[in-house]
Scaffold this active site. Structure first.
Site, PDB file in Angstrom:
ATOM      1  CG  HIS A 177     -43.417  -6.807  59.723  1.00 37.56           C
ATOM      2  ND1 HIS A 177     -43.143  -7.676  58.688  1.00 37.56           N
ATOM      3  CD2 HIS A 177     -42.221  -6.320  60.123  1.00 37.56           C
ATOM      4  CE1 HIS A 177     -41.835  -7.705  58.472  1.00 37.56           C
ATOM      5  NE2 HIS A 177     -41.247  -6.895  59.326  1.00 37.56           N
ATOM      6  NE  ARG A 198     -32.589 -10.471  57.937  1.00 35.96           N
ATOM      7  CZ  ARG A 198     -33.637  -9.714  58.261  1.00 35.96           C
ATOM      8  NH1 ARG A 198     -33.467  -8.450  58.576  1.00 35.96           N
ATOM      9  NH2 ARG A 198     -34.847 -10.232  58.290  1.00 35.96           N
ATOM     10  CG  ASP A 249     -41.802  -8.237  55.053  1.00 34.37           C
ATOM     11  OD1 ASP A 249     -41.276  -7.103  55.023  1.00 34.37           O
ATOM     12  OD2 ASP A 249     -41.230  -9.229  55.564  1.00 34.37           O
ATOM     13  NE  ARG A 250     -39.694  -3.513  57.547  1.00 35.84           N
ATOM     14  CZ  ARG A 250     -39.011  -2.442  57.968  1.00 35.84           C
ATOM     15  NH1 ARG A 250     -39.458  -1.736  58.977  1.00 35.84           N
ATOM     16  NH2 ARG A 250     -37.891  -2.097  57.364  1.00 35.84           N
ATOM     17  CE  LYS A 272     -38.003 -11.419  56.271  1.00 34.02           C
ATOM     18  NZ  LYS A 272     -38.853 -10.218  56.042  1.00 34.02           N
ATOM     19  CG  ASP A 316     -38.944  -8.470  52.509  1.00 35.11           C
ATOM     20  OD1 ASP A 316     -39.100  -7.360  53.061  1.00 35.11           O
ATOM     21  OD2 ASP A 316     -39.062  -9.541  53.132  1.00 35.11           O
ATOM     22  CG  ASP A 371     -39.841  -4.111  53.792  1.00 28.36           C
ATOM     23  OD1 ASP A 371     -40.718  -4.463  52.980  1.00 28.36           O
ATOM     24  OD2 ASP A 371     -39.375  -4.883  54.647  1.00 28.36           O
ATOM     25  CB  SER A 414     -35.699  -7.698  55.374  1.00 29.78           C
ATOM     26  OG  SER A 414     -36.780  -6.947  55.883  1.00 29.78           O
ATOM     27  CG  HIS A 415     -35.107  -3.486  57.291  1.00 31.00           C
ATOM     28  ND1 HIS A 415     -35.738  -4.613  57.761  1.00 31.00           N
ATOM     29  CD2 HIS A 415     -34.331  -3.032  58.304  1.00 31.00           C
ATOM     30  CE1 HIS A 415     -35.355  -4.826  59.024  1.00 31.00           C
ATOM     31  NE2 HIS A 415     -34.499  -3.879  59.374  1.00 31.00           N
TER      32      HIS A 415
END
Length: 785
Positions: free
Chosen positions: A650, A339, A567-568, A437, A565, A563, A427-428
């Site tokens: 997650h 990242r 995944d949360r 990822k 992407d 979030d 992501s966030h």
């Protein structure tokens, strides 16, 4: 050699003219009869053989079901006798006399005297501190049966494994204590081994995913759940299986199939011996001489000469290339992903190098295909182009699924059978961040594997294949929706508001929830990489304010937040309450453990101390681990966990799903649970254990200090009287009435803190203790408590 031919016949009409009378050709039908009869004979043979085998299978299954039911009753009787023995022993005079004087060893001896075949007898205080402090050596199963006895107020039984040996464990509440006893398995083994078992079949006594006692053909174990029956008032079940039944024509029963076979056989005989002679008699037949056969006409053809072979390809004679070190910011290679900030530490060129490094790792493992997807950030297309170029340069075949949530990339690794994938996502994090990822060979790269990518780039150890890899563009969004909707459907039309924060889940998230039967109102679901409405991070309560307002305005049942992407997962109720992920994990764990008693549930260090107790009460095995999606997935595989979750939102389901973190799928499972409960969402959440807790508190270090270094110094310097220290990820200190945590974030350069307590006074005390220690180490810290 002779064949039959048909002489032409012409009739005269009333006017004397001739016309062709061959409107029906009997010989044509005769020519077709062998094919029809062959088909009838084949179907007849199939019906007769399959029908007889089906009848035999039905008989074997009936005998097996009888044996299974006999075993079930025998096991139930053995459990009932053991429970009655313990219930009688704890009210006997020797035991009660010893308990009255507070002599626990004497009380244990009294139980053992009344129950001489007991392997182990102990009496514990109701807080079970002696067990919890000894985990995992004291045994999750032992704790679970003791907690179950306390919760139900009656004798409970469970199978446990102690020192490699299986035992029948019983626990009973008695006079303010818990009495625990372990017995040999002989009484249950006799019940399972007693009934006669048909040849080629399988019978097993099971608890959770474990086979405790097995008989017969173990290769049938995988299909035995179809005939399993639960032992009443226990976590045990008796499973059974026979070889798969033979498929009969048209799904008929065995006797019906045999009847069909006989009918078809008679029909074939009638066609050959009755119909065929009559058709031949109807036809004007004449014997003609057959022409030459194909073999008669064959001529020997000249053999073609092989073309001269081409010259062998000359090998390149280039000198070995000297490695040229590449300067790249090592700080973007984090603990469980890559990242960085666009234009500073990350661009298309860096993405190409990363792609080539990933392709090199894949080549080492003989993996050739990989899925690539990206979130909705503005830098995504350029990074995807660079990454794909690097992967193809390393000879890897790329399947580009375009803009897609991270869990859809993970899904593609399974659905498209590549085992490899890269999700390009920040992501966030803020809009100017992006990253990668990475999954290779079914494992999410983390730690040393991430660092190895940097080392390969820095040392110029990158594979450059002779030929460029292929590129295929696919859209698997519909496959993802159909896969979830094919497993989950809800009966009541729950009214849900979905806030994607303009992240990439804004398109598929609502589609999935609508497909399973929910009424969905989208909020900020148009994908916009600048995130104009609020930051797509549901772990921050202020990012949920608009969602709460919309849920209340529409009188919806629930608010769902994703979030950046996808995944949360975040959840809010109609009353505006933020249901923290560790409490959601309690709900998910209870549901999973209903079908998988004894399963391991993994949670991260930021989760509430009430979670492991709740898991134990539902018959599961709780395991705390480090924060981080790749670290959690690795631990899940190591311990074969059925479920995992993090305080960040997650959730990882390996029961009915693939074990990766998926906020969209978790939302679907949540709606399924609420639908099954049949209660208002508020009531379901209110029934979960709760206390006083904070969300994640993120604190920046002054002067850009290193959070990891700070946490290490904090861990070495701080001392917490009466607290139990856990250092698997930062420093967590547990007291009897609450806990506190300080750890370094692996995604942004901040400290992450969280506090949880039974009361506001306990919360204030714990926070003050942490505040004193933190400011002693760094007085300039800006603490919000």
């Amino acid at each position: 050699m002779a064949v039959f031919g048909l002489g032409g016949r012409k009739d005269k009409d009333a006017g004397g003219s001739e016309h062709d009378a061959r409107q029906f050709d009997p010989l044509m039908v005769v020519g077709l009869l062998p094919w029809v009869i062959a088909a009838l004979l084949a179907l007849s043979l199939w019906s007769l053989v399959a029908g007889s085998l089906h009848v035999r299978g039905e008989s074997r299954q009936h005998a097996l079901e009888t044996a299974r039911d006999d075993a079930l009753m025998a096991v139930q009787r053995a459990l009932d006798r053991a429970r009655q023995q313990l219930a009688g022993a704890v009210v006997g005079k020797p035991f009660t006399a010893a308990m009255t004087t507070g002599n626990l060893p004497a009380a244990s001896a009294a139980i053992r005297q009344a129950w001489p075949d007991a392997r182990r007898v102990e009496v514990w205080p109701q807080d079970l501190e002696v067990l919890y402090s000894g985990l995992p050596q004291s045994g999750f199963g032992t704790v679970a049966v003791a907690e179950s006895a306390l919760q139900t107020g009656k004798v409970q039984a469970r199978l446990v494994r102690v020192a490699g040996k299986q035992s029948l464990a019983l626990a009973a509440p008695a006079m303010g204590k818990v009495v625990y006893a372990e017995l040999s398995m002989s009484r249950l083994e006799a019940g399972v081994n007693g009934p006669a078992l048909p040849d080629g079949s399988y019978l097993a006594l099971r608890q959770g995913a474990s086979n405790v006692i097995e008989r017969g053909e173990s290769k049938l174990a995988g299909s035995a759940e179809a005939l399993s029956v639960k032992v009443p008032d226990s976590d045990l079940r008796v499973a059974a299986a026979t070889p798969g039944s033979v498929e009969t024509p048209f799904g008929l029963g065995g006797l019906a199939a045999m009847g069909l076979g006989i009918t078809l056989l008679l029909l074939a005989a009638g066609l050959w011996f009755v119909l065929r002679p009559r058709l031949l008699a109807m036809a004007g037949l004449e014997e003609v001489e057959a022409g030459p056969t194909l073999s008669d006409l064959q001529q020997e053809l000249p053999v073609a000469k092989a073309a001269p072979s081409g010259k062998p390809r000359e090998q390149d004679q280039h000198a070995p290339r000297t490695a040229v070190p590449v300067v790249i910011d090592h700080r973007i290679f984090r603990a469980y992903d890559i990242r960085g900030v666009i234009g500073m530490s990350l661009d298309a060129g860096v993405a190409e190098l990363i792609g080539q490094a990933i392709g090199s790792v894949m080549a080492d493992q003989n993996l050739d295909s990989i899925v690539v997807g990206r979130d909705g950030r503005l830098s995504g297309p350029d990074l995807a182009e660079g990454l794909i170029k690097g992967l193809r340069k390393a000879g890897r075949n790329v399947i580009d699924i375009g803009m897609a949530p991270t869990p859809v990339v993970y899904f593609g690794c399974y659905h498209l059978r590549t085992g490899c994938g890269v999700a390009i996502t920040g992501s966030h994090n803020p809009p100017d961040y992006n990253g990668f990822k990475i999954v290779v060979g079914g494992e999410t790269l983390s730690g040393a594997a991430i660092k190895d990518l940097h080392t390969r780039i820095a040392e110029d150890r990158l594979l450059e294949a002779d030929g460029e890899g292929g590129l295929d563009v696919r859209d698997i969004g519909d496959d993802y929706v159909q896969r979830i909707a094919g497993d989950i459907q809800i009966g009541q039309r729950l009214k849900v508001v979905v806030d994607a924060g303009n992240g990439v889940a804004g398109e598929l998230g609502p589609r999935v929830l609508e497909a399973i039967g929910a009424e969905v109102t989208p909020l900020f679901c148009d994908i916009d990489g600048t995130f104009p409405n609020h930051h797509p991070d549901p772990s921050e309560p202020h990012n949920l304010e608009a969602l709460v307002q919309m849920v209340q305005r529409l009188d919806a049942d629930l608010g769902i937040a994703f979030d950046g992407d996808g995944d949360r997962l975040g959840v809010v109720t109609r009353s505006g309450k933020n249901i923290f992920p560790d409490r959601l994990l309690m709900l998910f764990a209870a549901d999973v453990l209903e079908r998988n008693p004894g399963a391991v549930i993994v949670y991260d260090v930021k989760c509430t101390g009430r979670l492991p107790m709740q898991i134990l009460r539902h018959g599961g095995s709780p395991l705390m681990w480090k924060t981080g999606h790749s670290l959690i997935k690795s631990k899940m595989r190591e311990v074969d966990a059925a479920l995992a979750g993090e305080m960040s939102g997650h959730f990882f389901f390996s029961e009915r799903w693939f074990g990766f973190d998926d906020g969209i799928y978790a939302a679907a499972r949540l709606l399924e649970i609420l639908d099954t409960r049949g209660e208002a969402a508020e009531a379901v959440f209110a029934a979960l254990p709760d206390g006083v807790s904070t969300p994640e508190i993120k604190v920046e270090l002054p002067d850009g200090g290193d959070p990891h270094d700070f946490v290490e110094r904090f861990r070495m310097a701080a001392s917490f009287e009466g607290g139990r220290l856990t250092t698997i990820d930062g420093l967590r200190v547990d007291w009897s009435d609450g806990w506190g945590l300080v750890r370094a974030s692996n995604t942004t350069p901040v400290l992450v803190m969280r506090f949880d307590a039974d009361s506001t006074s306990a919360m204030a005390r714990i926070q003050q203790v942490f505040r004193d220690h933190l400011l002693r180490l760094e007085p300039a810290l800006q603490l919000p408590f």
